[in-house]
Motif scaffolding. Structure first.
Motif, PDB file in Angstrom:
ATOM      1  N   ARG A  41       0.807  -1.223   0.000  1.00  0.00           N
ATOM      2  CA  ARG A  41       0.000   0.000   0.000  1.00  0.00           C
ATOM      3  C   ARG A  41       0.837   1.268   0.000  1.00  0.00           C
ATOM      4  N   GLY A  42       1.897   1.292  -0.747  1.00  0.00           N
ATOM      5  CA  GLY A  42       2.717   2.507  -0.772  1.00  0.00           C
ATOM      6  C   GLY A  42       3.597   2.577   0.460  1.00  0.00           C
ATOM      7  N   ARG A  43       4.522   3.461   0.464  1.00  0.00           N
ATOM      8  CA  ARG A  43       5.489   3.480   1.556  1.00  0.00           C
ATOM      9  C   ARG A  43       5.080   4.478   2.627  1.00  0.00           C
ATOM     10  N   ALA A  44       5.433   4.117   3.851  1.00  0.00           N
ATOM     11  CA  ALA A  44       5.129   5.021   4.968  1.00  0.00           C
ATOM     12  C   ALA A  44       6.161   6.142   4.967  1.00  0.00           C
ATOM     13  N   ASP A  45       5.784   7.287   5.517  1.00  0.00           N
ATOM     14  CA  ASP A  45       6.787   8.350   5.533  1.00  0.00           C
ATOM     15  C   ASP A  45       7.784   8.103   6.676  1.00  0.00           C
ATOM     16  N   GLU A  46       8.815   8.913   6.689  1.00  0.00           N
ATOM     17  CA  GLU A  46       9.928   8.710   7.634  1.00  0.00           C
ATOM     18  C   GLU A  46       9.475   8.730   9.087  1.00  0.00           C
ATOM     19  N   LYS A  47       8.522   9.609   9.371  1.00  0.00           N
ATOM     20  CA  LYS A  47       8.048   9.734  10.750  1.00  0.00           C
ATOM     21  C   LYS A  47       7.383   8.424  11.205  1.00  0.00           C
ATOM     22  N   VAL A  48       6.568   7.865  10.333  1.00  0.00           N
ATOM     23  CA  VAL A  48       5.881   6.617  10.686  1.00  0.00           C
ATOM     24  C   VAL A  48       6.912   5.514  10.911  1.00  0.00           C
ATOM     25  N   LYS A  49       7.890   5.463  10.040  1.00  0.00           N
ATOM     26  CA  LYS A  49       8.950   4.452  10.172  1.00  0.00           C
ATOM     27  C   LYS A  49       9.687   4.587  11.494  1.00  0.00           C
ATOM     28  N   ARG A  50       9.910   5.824  11.878  1.00  0.00           N
ATOM     29  CA  ARG A  50      10.687   6.088  13.087  1.00  0.00           C
ATOM     30  C   ARG A  50       9.892   5.737  14.339  1.00  0.00           C
ATOM     31  N   LEU A  51       8.552   5.841  14.243  1.00  0.00           N
ATOM     32  CA  LEU A  51       7.759   5.697  15.475  1.00  0.00           C
ATOM     33  C   LEU A  51       6.833   4.481  15.525  1.00  0.00           C
ATOM     34  N   ALA A  52       6.577   3.839  14.381  1.00  0.00           N
ATOM     35  CA  ALA A  52       5.625   2.711  14.377  1.00  0.00           C
ATOM     36  C   ALA A  52       6.036   1.680  15.422  1.00  0.00           C
ATOM     37  N   GLY A  53       5.067   1.179  16.171  1.00  0.00           N
ATOM     38  CA  GLY A  53       5.388   0.296  17.297  1.00  0.00           C
ATOM     39  C   GLY A  53       5.738  -1.121  16.918  1.00  0.00           C
ATOM     40  N   SER A  54       5.325  -1.564  15.724  1.00  0.00           N
ATOM     41  CA  SER A  54       5.628  -2.955  15.344  1.00  0.00           C
ATOM     42  C   SER A  54       5.712  -3.081  13.836  1.00  0.00           C
ATOM     43  N   THR A  55       6.333  -4.178  13.420  1.00  0.00           N
ATOM     44  CA  THR A  55       6.465  -4.457  11.991  1.00  0.00           C
ATOM     45  C   THR A  55       6.291  -5.955  11.780  1.00  0.00           C
ATOM     46  N   LEU A  56       6.136  -6.355  10.516  1.00  0.00           N
ATOM     47  CA  LEU A  56       5.905  -7.780  10.267  1.00  0.00           C
ATOM     48  C   LEU A  56       6.592  -8.249   8.999  1.00  0.00           C
ATOM     49  N   ASN A  66      20.071  -5.371  13.641  1.00  0.00           N
ATOM     50  CA  ASN A  66      20.466  -4.084  13.044  1.00  0.00           C
ATOM     51  C   ASN A  66      19.291  -3.104  13.019  1.00  0.00           C
ATOM     52  N   ILE A  67      18.143  -3.620  12.601  1.00  0.00           N
ATOM     53  CA  ILE A  67      16.967  -2.741  12.525  1.00  0.00           C
ATOM     54  C   ILE A  67      16.617  -2.218  13.921  1.00  0.00           C
ATOM     55  N   GLN A  68      16.634  -3.120  14.892  1.00  0.00           N
ATOM     56  CA  GLN A  68      16.282  -2.721  16.266  1.00  0.00           C
ATOM     57  C   GLN A  68      17.245  -1.644  16.792  1.00  0.00           C
ATOM     58  N   GLU A  69      18.508  -1.846  16.529  1.00  0.00           N
ATOM     59  CA  GLU A  69      19.510  -0.880  17.010  1.00  0.00           C
ATOM     60  C   GLU A  69      19.240   0.508  16.435  1.00  0.00           C
ATOM     61  N   ARG A  70      19.053   0.520  15.127  1.00  0.00           N
ATOM     62  CA  ARG A  70      18.809   1.794  14.436  1.00  0.00           C
ATOM     63  C   ARG A  70      17.534   2.451  14.954  1.00  0.00           C
ATOM     64  N   TYR A  71      16.495   1.634  15.060  1.00  0.00           N
ATOM     65  CA  TYR A  71      15.174   2.132  15.449  1.00  0.00           C
ATOM     66  C   TYR A  71      15.210   2.741  16.848  1.00  0.00           C
ATOM     67  N   MET A  72      15.816   1.991  17.769  1.00  0.00           N
ATOM     68  CA  MET A  72      15.780   2.453  19.165  1.00  0.00           C
ATOM     69  C   MET A  72      16.570   3.747  19.371  1.00  0.00           C
ATOM     70  N   LYS A  73      17.613   3.837  18.591  1.00  0.00           N
ATOM     71  CA  LYS A  73      18.423   5.046  18.686  1.00  0.00           C
ATOM     72  C   LYS A  73      17.574   6.281  18.324  1.00  0.00           C
ATOM     73  N   GLU A  74      16.734   6.101  17.312  1.00  0.00           N
ATOM     74  CA  GLU A  74      15.964   7.236  16.812  1.00  0.00           C
ATOM     75  C   GLU A  74      14.662   7.477  17.563  1.00  0.00           C
ATOM     76  N   HIS A  75      14.193   6.445  18.281  1.00  0.00           N
ATOM     77  CA  HIS A  75      12.905   6.594  18.948  1.00  0.00           C
ATOM     78  C   HIS A  75      13.056   7.504  20.168  1.00  0.00           C
ATOM     79  N   PRO A  76      12.175   8.509  20.312  1.00  0.00           N
ATOM     80  CA  PRO A  76      12.341   9.483  21.400  1.00  0.00           C
ATOM     81  C   PRO A  76      12.414   8.841  22.787  1.00  0.00           C
ATOM     82  N   HIS A  77      11.668   7.752  23.003  1.00  0.00           N
ATOM     83  CA  HIS A  77      11.725   7.094  24.317  1.00  0.00           C
ATOM     84  C   HIS A  77      12.452   5.757  24.269  1.00  0.00           C
ATOM     85  N   HIS A  78      13.095   5.501  23.170  1.00  0.00           N
ATOM     86  CA  HIS A  78      13.871   4.259  22.986  1.00  0.00           C
ATOM     87  C   HIS A  78      13.026   3.016  23.279  1.00  0.00           C
ATOM     88  N   ILE A  79      11.779   3.101  22.857  1.00  0.00           N
ATOM     89  CA  ILE A  79      10.893   1.935  23.037  1.00  0.00           C
ATOM     90  C   ILE A  79      11.189   0.944  21.919  1.00  0.00           C
TER      91      ILE A  79
END
Ligand code: BGC
Length: 731
Positions: A41-56, A66-79
């Motif tokens: 369904r098209g690509r999510a924007d950068e903000k959604v990628k940075r904050l989305a709570g889960s992926t599949l 690698n994905i987790q490391e990158r993601y957590m670094k960028e997430h404001p609360h490191h969730i």
């Protein structure tokens, strides 16, 4: 993290951050080569990628780390990000498809299998599987019948419960386990005409008595997640259905975990004509209690706005987000977002997992015919012929994380037990007829006719050389699963031509059928000396099948679904209601409830399956003729192995309530036991009948039993045995 810390975290999050915990986006957003199951369904924007709570849809220890490391670094609360995957019947080691596992009538085995899948997937960084699929399915036309454990609510309940326990183990923090997701809530298997994604119309009593049962039992095992279904139920999409999600799932079943939509199902409420637009769809899904929006983009685009305008309350948002955070916490992700994975190692097939898969395959095979002692195979010349004889494509379309190269083909299995001079292999024909439409597009090969003529000539020669032909036929794995509904349940014409031509050689024919659904097998059964249903057996297919063909293991699987004479009988199931004019077993049938051109019941019924040995059932007995609400009675029968080899019998107990404030099925499975007996050995099998087993959804809309007469059968399938009678009385 303790409850207080979790609440403090929630409190500290912005509305945007909270909303994004409820957003799931495909793994392709993080990785280019992820396996995506739904419609892109098209690509999510950068903000959604940075904050989305889960992926599949992605796996692999190093990749996810690698994905987790990158993601957590960028997430404001490191969730941490939560990784979900369809581990449906295997991750690296692929077990038989769920329908095959249903045929094993072995919940204990299913639990072990689920634990093995959890172990492998968790090693590959996966936190959650979208399994077990607990949809009751009575319609062979529906491609997803392959993902179910069959047509029976009792069997499905035991299997789904066992799988939840196997996946999750005792403690989700244990990194060898993963969270389970019971799906698709609710009644997806009842889609009209067997057509996928279609609407369902079910009375409340049918819904409650049959379709909701397995989900309800599985929820008792506390799965972390439940998934909504694509269909409507009585005019309301499941994903926006407050009666289903709030009244039944949350209130009555007491489900406290996370509710996720199916892929895109929130947005699809617009197509259903239930929501005006995607914003309205987001509102309706939230109101129904859907916590995570899987990939429709409705929550990511509109939920914040809905909260800010007050259409969705902060409280409602917080409750949903808290459930998601709690799930991450239960998985131990806040302490260790990598759950102890060894990024270098990842998941692999092991000797132990192969052994479990091999045993499961052998238990799942159902022997439907065995004339003239065709099976087990003799030590003579055996020819393995057919498109399934030497293919590694033995797993379903839902086993995409398993690697074909690990699969043992039937012929490879045979090569391990026979001398090379005693076996031969021939493809016989292509898998499908030219231009057959499958869930993955049109099947097309160049020079299809010439190729098939050549393969047939070769196969006939191979058959002429042999004493026995093991004919390996079936549906392609892309013909069952999601979006794979069919109106024809026959084997491809090119395969039937092969069968007829081989028959002309006069050789003994043992036909193996690979399938994810019941097929029309009258013609095939008549032309074969033996007929064995092999389902889609997975990694150890070739070994497990050869264990049975050679007689190392006696077949013991039972049909978890009715195999029809003809597709015109569908939907078909054994636990029907009697009409006012039931078709008599003998005598005139005019003006009774029947087909003019076909039997009413199945060609091969639910619970049916042969063995290499024979079992004699003694006279069944009841400990008393009456039972009360407090006092149970026991039904027992002696079963003896009267044949020459050891074997497993699956003793089944069926019950009928003879009259009630609402009519009751002619038989319902109420218990079963698998027992292993040596030749000459006898065992008494007993079942305790309790009042609660006799409850149903009464005319007053209550789960109650009613005093009166009951019949009970202890038997070998849903159509045999003699009824014993007892009464339930108020004490
Ligand atoms: C299927 C679900 C599956 C989901 C995620 C959907 O298309 O209906 O069963 O879990 O995709 O892959």
């Amino acid at each position: 993290m303790d409850k207080k810390a979790l609440e403090a975290l929630l409190h500290d999050m912005s509305t945007e951050e909270k909303v994004m915990q409820l957003v799931q986006i495909p793994g392709s957003e993080y990785e280019a080569d992820a396996e995506i199951t739904g419609v892109e369904r098209g690509r999510a924007d950068e903000k959604v990628k940075r904050l989305a709570g889960s992926t599949l849809g992605i796996w692999g220890a190093q990749r996810l780390k690698n994905i987790q490391e990158r993601y957590m670094k960028e997430h404001p609360h490191h969730i941490p990000l939560m990784f979900m995957l369809d581990v449906i019947h295997g991750h690296k080691t692929v077990l038989p498809c769920p329908l095959g596992q249903g045929a094993a009538f072995d919940p204990e085995g299913a639990e072990k299998g689920a634990a093995m899948q959890a172990y492998e997937a968790a090693e590959d960084g996966v936190h959650v599987t979208f399994s077990p699929m607990s949809d009751l399915c009575r319609d062979a036309r529906w491609g997803r019948i392959m993902e179910s454990t069959g047509e029976d609510k009792y069997l499905n309940s035991l299997m789904a419960s066992a799988m939840v326990e196997g996946y999750q183990g005792g403690d989700l923090k244990d990194p060898r386990h993963m969270a389970a997701c019971v799906k698709h809530f609710a009644a997806y298997g009842a889609c009209e005409g067997g057509r996928d994604y279609n609407n369902t119309e079910l009375s409340e009593h049918t819904l409650r008595e049959h379709y909701l049962r397995a989900y309800g039992e599985a929820v008792k095992k506390k799965p972390a997640m439940v998934m909504t279904s694509f269909n409507t139920v009585n005019g309301i999409p499941a994903t926006g259905n407050t009666f289903l999600m709030k009244k039944i799932l949350r209130e009555e079943f007491g489900f406290q975990g996370v509710l996720i939509s199916d892929w895109g199902a929130v947005g699809e409420m617009v197509n259903h004509g239930y929501a005006e637009d995607k914003k309205d769809a987001a509102l309706k899904a939230m109101n129904a209690g859907v916590d995570i929006d899987m990939c429709s983009g409705c929550y990511s685009t509109y939920l914040e706005e809905l909260v800010k305008s007050g259409a969705v309350s902060e409280k409602m948002l917080d409750e949903a987000v808290y459930r998601v955070l709690s799930m991450k916490n239960d998985l131990g992700l806040f302490e260790d977002p990598f759950r102890g994975i060894d990024a270098e190692k990842g998941a692999t097939v092991t000797g132990e997992s192969r052994q479990l898969a091999r045993e499961t395959v052998a238990k799942s095979l159902v022997l439907l015919e065995n004339r003239n002692g065709a099976l087990p195979l003799r030590k003579e010349k055996n020819a393995f012929i057919g498109p399934y004889a030497n293919t590694k494509k033995l797993q379903s379309s839902w086993a995409f994380s398993g690697d074909d190269e690990n699969t043992v083909t039937v012929f490879e299995g045979a090569s391990e037990v026979y001398e090379p001079d005693d076996i031969r292999f021939s493809n016989g024909c292509t898998m499908l007829d030219q231009d057959t439409v499958t869930a993955r597009g049109k099947y097309h090969t160049d020079n299809w006719q010439e190729e098939n003529d050549r393969l047939l000539r070769e196969a006939v020669k191979t058959a002429e050389w042999a004493d026995t032909v093991i004919l390996c036929l079936g549906e392609d794995s892309t013909q069952s699963g999601e979006a794979a509904s069919k109106t024809c349940l026959k084997l491809p014409a090119v395969q039937l031509r092969l069968l007829h031509e081989i028959k002309k050689t006069g050789k003994r024919i043992v036909t193996l059928i690979f399938t994810g659904r019941p097929l029309e097998l009258k013609e095939v059964g008549d032309l074969s000396d033996a007929l064995l249903i092999c389902w889609l057996p997975g990694t150890e297919g070739g070994h497990g099948i050869m264990d049975v063909l050679t007689g190392k293991v006696s077949p013991s699987g039972r049909l978890p679904v009715s195999f029809p004479y003809t597709v015109g009988q569908e939907p078909l199931h054994y636990d029907i209601y009697s009409t006012g004019r039931p078709r008599p077993e003998s005598g005139p049938t005019e003006f009774t409830s029947r087909y003019l051109d076909c039997e009413n019941g199945a060609l091969y019924p639910f619970g049916y399956g042969l063995s290499y040995t024979s079992f004699e059932y003694g006279k069944p007995e009841l400990s008393a003729e009456k039972m009360t609400y407090e006092e149970n009675i026991t039904a027992s029968v002696k079963v003896r192995n009267t044949g020459k080899v050891p074997g497993d019998a699956t003793v089944q107990m069926y019950i009928r309530d003879l009259s009630g404030s609402r009519i009751r099925p002619v038989r319902e499975l109420a218990g079963f036991k698998r027992i292993s007996l040596n030749p000459g050995e006898e065992e008494e099998v007993s079942f305790v009948i309790k009042e609660e087993m006799l409850r149903f959804w009464t005319a007053d809309g209550k789960w109650e039993s009613e005093p009166g007469k009951f019949h009970v059968w202890l038997c070998d399938s849903s159509i045999d045995g003699e009824a014993l009678e007892f009464r339930l009385e108020k004490s």
